[in-house]
Design an enzyme around this catalytic site. Sequence first.
Site, PDB file in Angstrom:
ATOM      1  N   GLY A  15      -5.543   2.636  10.774  1.00 51.01           N
ATOM      2  CA  GLY A  15      -6.493   3.323  11.647  1.00 51.01           C
ATOM      3  C   GLY A  15      -7.254   4.412  10.909  1.00 51.01           C
ATOM      4  N   ALA A  18     -11.921   2.524   8.099  1.00 51.43           N
ATOM      5  CA  ALA A  18     -12.102   1.065   8.136  1.00 51.43           C
ATOM      6  C   ALA A  18     -11.522   0.471   9.415  1.00 51.43           C
ATOM      7  CB  ALA A  18     -11.445   0.436   6.904  1.00 51.43           C
ATOM      8  N   SER A  42      -0.102   4.634  11.382  1.00 48.94           N
ATOM      9  CA  SER A  42       1.043   5.521  11.272  1.00 48.94           C
ATOM     10  C   SER A  42       0.567   6.931  10.946  1.00 48.94           C
ATOM     11  CB  SER A  42       1.963   5.000  10.168  1.00 48.94           C
ATOM     12  OG  SER A  42       2.813   6.026   9.734  1.00 48.94           O
ATOM     13  N   VAL A  50     -11.831  12.193   2.843  1.00 53.07           N
ATOM     14  CA  VAL A  50     -11.994  13.432   2.090  1.00 53.07           C
ATOM     15  C   VAL A  50     -13.439  13.919   2.076  1.00 53.07           C
ATOM     16  CG1 VAL A  50     -10.053  13.232   0.499  1.00 53.07           C
ATOM     17  CG2 VAL A  50     -12.192  12.091  -0.036  1.00 53.07           C
ATOM     18  N   LYS A  81     -28.605  13.899   5.384  1.00 56.96           N
ATOM     19  CA  LYS A  81     -28.680  13.658   3.940  1.00 56.96           C
ATOM     20  C   LYS A  81     -29.960  12.903   3.625  1.00 56.96           C
ATOM     21  CE  LYS A  81     -26.375  10.954   0.345  1.00 56.96           C
ATOM     22  NZ  LYS A  81     -25.316   9.975   0.073  1.00 56.96           N
ATOM     23  N   PRO A  99     -33.562   9.755  -4.071  1.00 55.40           N
ATOM     24  CA  PRO A  99     -33.869   9.939  -2.649  1.00 55.40           C
ATOM     25  C   PRO A  99     -33.780   8.636  -1.862  1.00 55.40           C
ATOM     26  CG  PRO A  99     -35.894   9.821  -3.933  1.00 55.40           C
ATOM     27  CD  PRO A  99     -34.756   9.589  -4.901  1.00 55.40           C
TER      28      PRO A  99
HETATM   29  C1  LIG Z   1     -11.652  10.466  -3.524  1.00 53.28           C
HETATM   30  C2  LIG Z   1     -12.411   9.648  -2.519  1.00 53.28           C
HETATM   31  C3  LIG Z   1     -13.672  10.063  -2.083  1.00 53.28           C
HETATM   32  C4  LIG Z   1     -14.399   9.287  -1.157  1.00 53.28           C
HETATM   33  N1  LIG Z   1     -15.657   9.686  -0.753  1.00 53.28           N
HETATM   34  C5  LIG Z   1     -16.403   8.833  -0.003  1.00 53.28           C
HETATM   35  C6  LIG Z   1     -17.746   9.125   0.357  1.00 53.28           C
HETATM   36  O1  LIG Z   1     -18.264  10.201   0.077  1.00 53.28           O
HETATM   37  N2  LIG Z   1     -18.444   8.191   1.051  1.00 53.28           N
HETATM   38  C7  LIG Z   1     -17.908   6.997   1.412  1.00 53.28           C
HETATM   39  O2  LIG Z   1     -18.595   6.158   2.007  1.00 53.28           O
HETATM   40  N3  LIG Z   1     -16.618   6.727   1.117  1.00 53.28           N
HETATM   41  C8  LIG Z   1     -15.872   7.593   0.422  1.00 53.28           C
HETATM   42  N4  LIG Z   1     -14.594   7.275   0.111  1.00 53.28           N
HETATM   43  C9  LIG Z   1     -14.021   6.040   0.624  1.00 53.28           C
HETATM   44  C10 LIG Z   1     -13.593   6.237   2.041  1.00 53.28           C
HETATM   45  O3  LIG Z   1     -12.757   7.358   2.179  1.00 53.28           O
HETATM   46  C11 LIG Z   1     -12.859   5.010   2.501  1.00 53.28           C
HETATM   47  O4  LIG Z   1     -13.636   3.885   2.233  1.00 53.28           O
HETATM   48  C12 LIG Z   1     -12.638   5.071   3.974  1.00 53.28           C
HETATM   49  O5  LIG Z   1     -12.055   6.274   4.354  1.00 53.28           O
HETATM   50  C13 LIG Z   1     -11.797   3.917   4.421  1.00 53.28           C
HETATM   51  O6  LIG Z   1     -10.465   4.106   4.156  1.00 53.28           O
HETATM   52  P1  LIG Z   1      -9.479   3.067   4.791  1.00 53.28           P
HETATM   53  O7  LIG Z   1      -9.608   3.129   6.283  1.00 53.28           O
HETATM   54  O8  LIG Z   1      -9.658   1.750   4.130  1.00 53.28           O
HETATM   55  O9  LIG Z   1      -8.050   3.586   4.338  1.00 53.28           O
HETATM   56  P2  LIG Z   1      -7.181   4.843   4.789  1.00 53.28           P
HETATM   57  O10 LIG Z   1      -8.020   5.990   5.186  1.00 53.28           O
HETATM   58  O11 LIG Z   1      -6.187   5.047   3.686  1.00 53.28           O
HETATM   59  O12 LIG Z   1      -6.409   4.353   6.072  1.00 53.28           O
HETATM   60  C14 LIG Z   1      -5.253   3.519   5.972  1.00 53.28           C
HETATM   61  C15 LIG Z   1      -4.615   3.362   7.335  1.00 53.28           C
HETATM   62  O13 LIG Z   1      -3.550   2.428   7.227  1.00 53.28           O
HETATM   63  C16 LIG Z   1      -2.415   2.937   7.870  1.00 53.28           C
HETATM   64  N5  LIG Z   1      -1.224   2.371   7.226  1.00 53.28           N
HETATM   65  C17 LIG Z   1      -0.985   2.203   5.905  1.00 53.28           C
HETATM   66  N6  LIG Z   1       0.241   1.673   5.723  1.00 53.28           N
HETATM   67  C18 LIG Z   1       0.784   1.495   6.948  1.00 53.28           C
HETATM   68  C19 LIG Z   1       2.043   1.009   7.419  1.00 53.28           C
HETATM   69  N7  LIG Z   1       3.017   0.610   6.584  1.00 53.28           N
HETATM   70  N8  LIG Z   1       2.238   0.998   8.746  1.00 53.28           N
HETATM   71  C20 LIG Z   1       1.283   1.418   9.619  1.00 53.28           C
HETATM   72  N9  LIG Z   1       0.095   1.886   9.232  1.00 53.28           N
HETATM   73  C21 LIG Z   1      -0.141   1.938   7.912  1.00 53.28           C
HETATM   74  C22 LIG Z   1      -2.521   4.448   7.696  1.00 53.28           C
HETATM   75  O14 LIG Z   1      -1.755   5.109   8.656  1.00 53.28           O
HETATM   76  C23 LIG Z   1      -4.027   4.649   7.907  1.00 53.28           C
HETATM   77  O15 LIG Z   1      -4.283   4.720   9.286  1.00 53.28           O
HETATM   78  C24 LIG Z   1     -13.838   8.082  -0.718  1.00 53.28           C
HETATM   79  C25 LIG Z   1     -12.551   7.687  -1.136  1.00 53.28           C
HETATM   80  C26 LIG Z   1     -11.853   8.462  -2.016  1.00 53.28           C
HETATM   81  C27 LIG Z   1     -10.481   8.010  -2.448  1.00 53.28           C
END
Ligand SMILES: Cc1cc2nc3c(=O)[nH]c(=O)nc-3n(C[C@H](O)[C@H](O)[C@H](O)COP(=O)(O)OP(=O)(O)OC[C@H]3O[C@@H](n4cnc5c(N)ncnc54)[C@H](O)[C@@H]3O)c2cc1C
Length: 511
Positions: A15, A18, A42, A50, A81, A99
């Site tokens: 959650g 993505a 979780s 971030v 932006k 830009p």
């Molecule tokens: C340093 C950094 C800077 C970034 N800056 C940008 C930016 O400026 N612009 C941009 O577009 N993107 C940026 N991103 C990318 C962006 O943060 C991610 O693409 C976005 O937040 C999606 O993350 P996610 O949902 O895939 O994963 P996460 O945010 O890691 O979410 C993972 C989810 O899975 C759940 N989960 C994992 N394992 C389990 C389990 N065993 N049981 C139950 N639940 C579980 C967690 O609880 C969480 O809810 C950045 C990323 C990083 C690392």
Amino acid sequence: MTEDNRLRHILIVGGGTAGWMTAAALARFLTDGFTKVTVIESEAIGTVGVGESTIPQIRIFNRLLGLDEDDFVRKTQATFKLAIEFVDWRRIGERYYHPFGPYGVDMGGVSFHAFYLRALAEGHGGRLDEYSLQALGAEEAKFSRPVPNAGNSPLADIAYAFHFDAGLYAKYLREYSEARGVKRVEGRIVDVKQHPETGFVQSIQTEKGETIEADFYIDCSGFRGLLIEQTLGAGYEDWSEWLMNDRAVAVPCTLGGSLRPVTRATARPAGWQWRIPLQHRLGNGHAYSSAHMSDDEATAILLDNLDGEPLADPLRLKFTAGRRRKSWDKNVVAIGLSAGFMEPLESQSIHLIQVGISRLMTLLPTRAMGEAEIGLYNRWMTWEYEKIRDFLILHYHATERDDTPYWDRCRTMQVSDYLAEKIAIFKSTGRVFREHDELFNDTSWYAVMMGQGITPGRYDPIVDEMPDEMFRSRMEEIRQVTRNSVHWMPGHFEFIEKTCKAAEFVWPGRA
Ligand SMILES: Cc1cc2nc3c(=O)[nH]c(=O)nc-3n(C[C@H](O)[C@H](O)[C@H](O)COP(=O)(O)OP(=O)(O)OC[C@H]3O[C@@H](n4cnc5c(N)ncnc54)[C@H](O)[C@@H]3O)c2cc1C
């Protein structure tokens, strides 16, 4: 009668941004009441959020969901932006903007880029930024949404994106999704069961002993790739040969410094630092290569270069640039960090989530999971990732910096044939092309190639057809119209204050 093979239950694992973006899209478009959608997340594990900085395509996604933009801005502490500002990338002491939106106007069917190169060759081009409403707006802390009835002025069509708090965006979309029937389960997944013959994921089990079964799984579990990698072993293509940064340290701080509608990316000795203004704080981070810099050194550089007081302890993250070899395998699709990651240099990560969702909606399977559709999805996503990768590599490779081993390696590394060809064509002819539907268009490539100091040997001769005097006056006119339009725009924070300030709004006094 044939069996109803529609998906009965889709389980989204994770959650973060993505997971909730995917849930919201499914809730918006799967409205027949037949397919149940569940998100499991979780709180103990948490999410990555971030930043974050986005690109204009996010507005398409928000519009498809029917979100009210002012409401979205308020609820996510967002700012606007217009550009990314690159500092010290070509050489220390130099900066340029990438830009959103075009430079100038195309004339007689020929791109403005070619006209500017002619003007430069004739010594009257001035700065490229002077022909971009967004670059000047970013520089002068101005912002406006497109102005209706602005005719052919650049004010009629202003491309923009947002900086927002990704955690708040996920929360916002969670409310949206739950209101439309998506079920949320809190729990940590500790086991995944697969079908003994097909290897399809059959069910997941939480640490509380609950079992959830679905026909189709969307892995949004972040870097760990709980289903796509830990269960199915889809494999990862490692791109750290070109994108060497494998660590980031992030810290929010109080507001300070400029209030401009721009993400700032400042090159450092072994990486780069970002600065993302929100309404209530600045998001900052330093992405760096662990082979060239220690964690402590990277953290010290970040903390020494903040415009405000730190609001939390620095958060350290590890990653490997690359992508999942198959982002769709069997009955699992990976979206978000579980599908791949490239550092946020051009703010493309959330966009890649959006692309994953829209391609998936186009190819939404039945329980039969057609191999042809899976192959097509993977081909589409590979193309997206690879083209963005090459655009990012351009920023590192096209540098004149030789002050550290890191920049030496960037400048001299071997790049893909695709990128090498694009640079070669620009160098010899000043021409740049967008290929098929790659994300970054010709203006983006032009902005970065010019900004990084690639000097074309000539310009497109077709622009010489315009008589000298006429050419000079057209260029001057475009410059004037752009400048006048920017003067007309309100200040960035003034615009937010009037239209969409959040309840927790700090800017005016910068408490
Ligand atoms: C340093 C950094 C800077 C970034 N800056 C940008 C930016 O400026 N612009 C941009 O577009 N993107 C940026 N991103 C990318 C962006 O943060 C991610 O693409 C976005 O937040 C999606 O993350 P996610 O949902 O895939 O994963 P996460 O945010 O890691 O979410 C993972 C989810 O899975 C759940 N989960 C994992 N394992 C389990 C389990 N065993 N049981 C139950 N639940 C579980 C967690 O609880 C969480 O809810 C950045 C990323 C990083 C690392």
